[in-house]
Enzyme design. Structure first.
Site, short mmCIF file in Angstrom:
data_model
loop_
_atom_site.label_atom_id
_atom_site.label_comp_id
_atom_site.label_asym_id
_atom_site.label_seq_id
_atom_site.Cartn_x
_atom_site.Cartn_y
_atom_site.Cartn_z
N ASP A 16 0.85 -1.20 0.00
CA ASP A 16 0.00 0.00 0.00
C ASP A 16 0.88 1.25 0.00
OD1 ASP A 16 -1.77 2.03 0.41
OD2 ASP A 16 -2.44 1.38 2.39
N GLU A 18 31.46 9.39 3.72
CA GLU A 18 32.12 9.37 5.03
C GLU A 18 31.09 9.68 6.11
OE1 GLU A 18 35.36 12.15 4.97
OE2 GLU A 18 36.27 11.29 3.17
N GLU A 22 29.17 9.95 9.63
CA GLU A 22 29.47 10.03 11.06
C GLU A 22 28.18 9.80 11.85
OE1 GLU A 22 33.05 13.36 10.57
OE2 GLU A 22 31.05 14.00 11.18
N GLU A 45 35.63 10.11 16.22
CA GLU A 45 35.66 11.45 15.64
C GLU A 45 35.98 12.49 16.72
OE1 GLU A 45 35.70 13.69 13.41
OE2 GLU A 45 35.92 12.36 11.71
N GLU A 72 33.23 7.61 13.04
CA GLU A 72 33.16 7.65 11.58
C GLU A 72 33.66 6.33 11.02
OE1 GLU A 72 35.60 9.76 7.99
OE2 GLU A 72 34.77 11.15 9.46
N HIS A 119 30.38 13.55 4.39
CA HIS A 119 31.07 14.09 3.22
C HIS A 119 30.91 13.11 2.05
CE1 HIS A 119 34.07 16.16 6.21
NE2 HIS A 119 32.83 16.56 6.34
N ARG A 155 40.49 22.80 4.78
CA ARG A 155 39.23 22.10 5.02
C ARG A 155 38.09 23.03 5.42
NH1 ARG A 155 39.95 16.37 5.98
NH2 ARG A 155 42.10 15.82 5.55
N GLU A 176 35.37 16.62 -3.04
CA GLU A 176 34.70 16.24 -1.79
C GLU A 176 33.75 17.37 -1.38
OE1 GLU A 176 35.94 14.88 2.76
OE2 GLU A 176 37.17 16.34 1.71
N ARG A 223 31.56 18.77 1.42
CA ARG A 223 31.66 18.56 2.86
C ARG A 223 30.42 19.00 3.64
NH1 ARG A 223 35.00 21.05 5.50
NH2 ARG A 223 35.81 19.37 6.80
#
Length: 446
Positions: free
Chosen positions: A55, A134, A136, A191, A198, A247, A318, A335, A337
């Site tokens: 359903d 990645e 977490e 982490e 992670e 990420h 970063r 990447e 992030r």
């Protein structure tokens, strides 16, 4: 997890050899929640013949009551027997696609939607969009009733080892279970925040990667419960410490290899990589609502906790939204992030892919890379460097999403209005709440 080209006979044989007694038929709703239809093994033939119905009106973002009958078609490449079993035999899972009664892929199924966007990619001349996630998560203790508390299971920090990291045994068990199921786990560690972990697994094609993320979440939650812990993928469960991200590392491939790599290019990136990056930056504010889809997501996207807040890219630091990790050759990748683990992986991957393809189509050129810590720049410096902010609330993110035709295309005409409506209702419900912070701040002042 590698895909297997299982035939129907292979499935029948494995079910018999492994004493499979139950089939868990998995698909994903609009919000990324895994849905299960569990049936006894006696229904296997019906499943293999695409004759099993459910359903659809009871699933968020699917259909109205009057058009509720849906079929589930198994993707036999995703057949997998869980390593845990009951006394009555084992449970096998298979990820399914949702079809309408007239045999067409249902447009409200996020997995079908990603399959559609991947066909856009192939039309643009690419063979694969590879994703390395990645994710977490936090581990919290549970109370006597089995309900999650906000008591962390440890006081560890980045890459800590036992005895600080009391979640280590749980994390190790998760890794062993994943490996038993065919995952290629590349790293697993504590982490930055207490109670935060992670686990990174090997990249895969986009559809397999999204399937893997969903399976991963299921395994993490199942194993954590065995340790008396509750695993949550909520982006920011506690104030004052880092939130959880997911990420996404991504690369486009052609039959000749990684289309992002060019030995002679600036930073050894190809023109394709730069145009794709240009598309990601162009649509970053718009895909934020898809990649950060909860009110809570925006408690993570604030300065000071390592999560990106600004639309910029870099090959060396970063703090921006998009980073170019150092690896080159086949491993050349971008990447993103900002994505968090509350995102529906099928929708998030479709969104970033469509954004990048738009960059290729329009030959968008990204602004210069920002190789300084953006958090230390003032507003004027950021403006000089053409750095804009990500949306700071779900409400603002939805406004950006609603104004972007490329992102509408990424979600399709069924999912897009359902998503906007549901998320506006979510934000309105949040807006009507009065928090403890507000009472502490204003009750006596006014």
């Amino acid at each position: 997890m590698p895909k297997h080209d299982y035939s129907k006979d292979d499935i029948r044989q494995m079910a018999e050899d492994e004493n499979v007694q139950f089939l868990r038929l998995m698909f994903t709703d609009l919000f990324g929640t895994i849905k299960n239809v569990e049936v006894p093994i006696s229904q296997l033939e019906k499943l293999l013949d695409n004759k099993l119905m459910f359903d659809g009106s009871s699933i968020d973002g699917f259909v109205r009551i009057e058009e509720s009958d849906m079929y589930i078609y198994p993707d036999l490449t995703t057949w997998m027997i869980f390593p845990w079993s009951s006394e009555r035999g084992k449970i096998a899972r298979v990820i399914c696609e949702v079809y309408t009664p007239d045999g067409k892929p249902f447009a409200g199924d996020p997995r079908n939607n990603l399959i559609r966007v991947l066909s856009d990619m192939r039309e643009a001349g690419f063979t694969d969009f590879n994703i390395g996630p990645e994710p977490e998560f936090f581990l919290f203790k549970m109370d006597e009733d089995g309900k999650p508390t906000t008591t962390l299971n440890d006081s560890g920090s980045y890459f800590d080892m036992a005895p600080m990291d009391l979640g280590e045994n749980c994390r190790r068990e998760i890794v062993l279970t994943l490996e038993e199921m065919g995952f290629d786990v590349e790293a697993a560690h504590h982490e930055v925040a207490p109670g935060q972990h992670e686990i990174d697994f090997k990249y895969a094609d986009a559809l397999t990667a999204a399937d893997n993320i969903q399976t991963f979440k299921l395994v993490v939650k199942t194993v954590a419960r065995k340790f008396g812990l509750y695993a949550t993928f909520m982006p920011k469960p506690l104030a004052g410490i880092n939130g959880s991200g997911m990420h996404l590392n991504m690369s486009l491939f052609t039959k000749d290899g990684n289309a992002f790599f060019d030995e002679k290019g600036d930073l050894q990136l190809s023109e394709t990589a730069y145009h794709f990056l240009g598309g990601l930056l162009e649509h970053a504010r718009s895909f934020t609502a898809i990649c950060n889809p909860t009110v809570n997501s925006y408690k993570r996207l604030v300065p000071g906790y390592e999560a990106p807040v600004y639309v910029a890219w870099s090959g060396s630091n970063r703090s921006p939204l998009i980073r170019v990790p150092n690896s080159r050759g086949l491993s050349t990748r971008l990447e993103v992030r900002s994505v968090d683990p509350s995102a529906n992986p099928y929708l998030a991957i479709a969104a970033v892919l469509e954004a990048g393809l738009d960059g290729l189509k329009k030959k968008l050129v990204p602004e210069e890379s920002v190789d300084r810590n953006i958090y230390r720049m003032d507003a004027e410096e950021r403006t000089e460097n053409h750095i804009t902010n990500l949306p700071d609330t779900l409400h603002n993110a939805l406004k950006d999403l609603s104004a972007d035709e490329v992102m509408k295309k990424a979600m399709g005409p069924h999912l897009f209005p359902s998503f906007i409506e549901a998320k506006n209702l979510e934000y309105d419900a949040y807006r009507t709440q009065v928090s403890k912070w507000e009472r502490d701040q204003y009750l006596e002042m006014y």
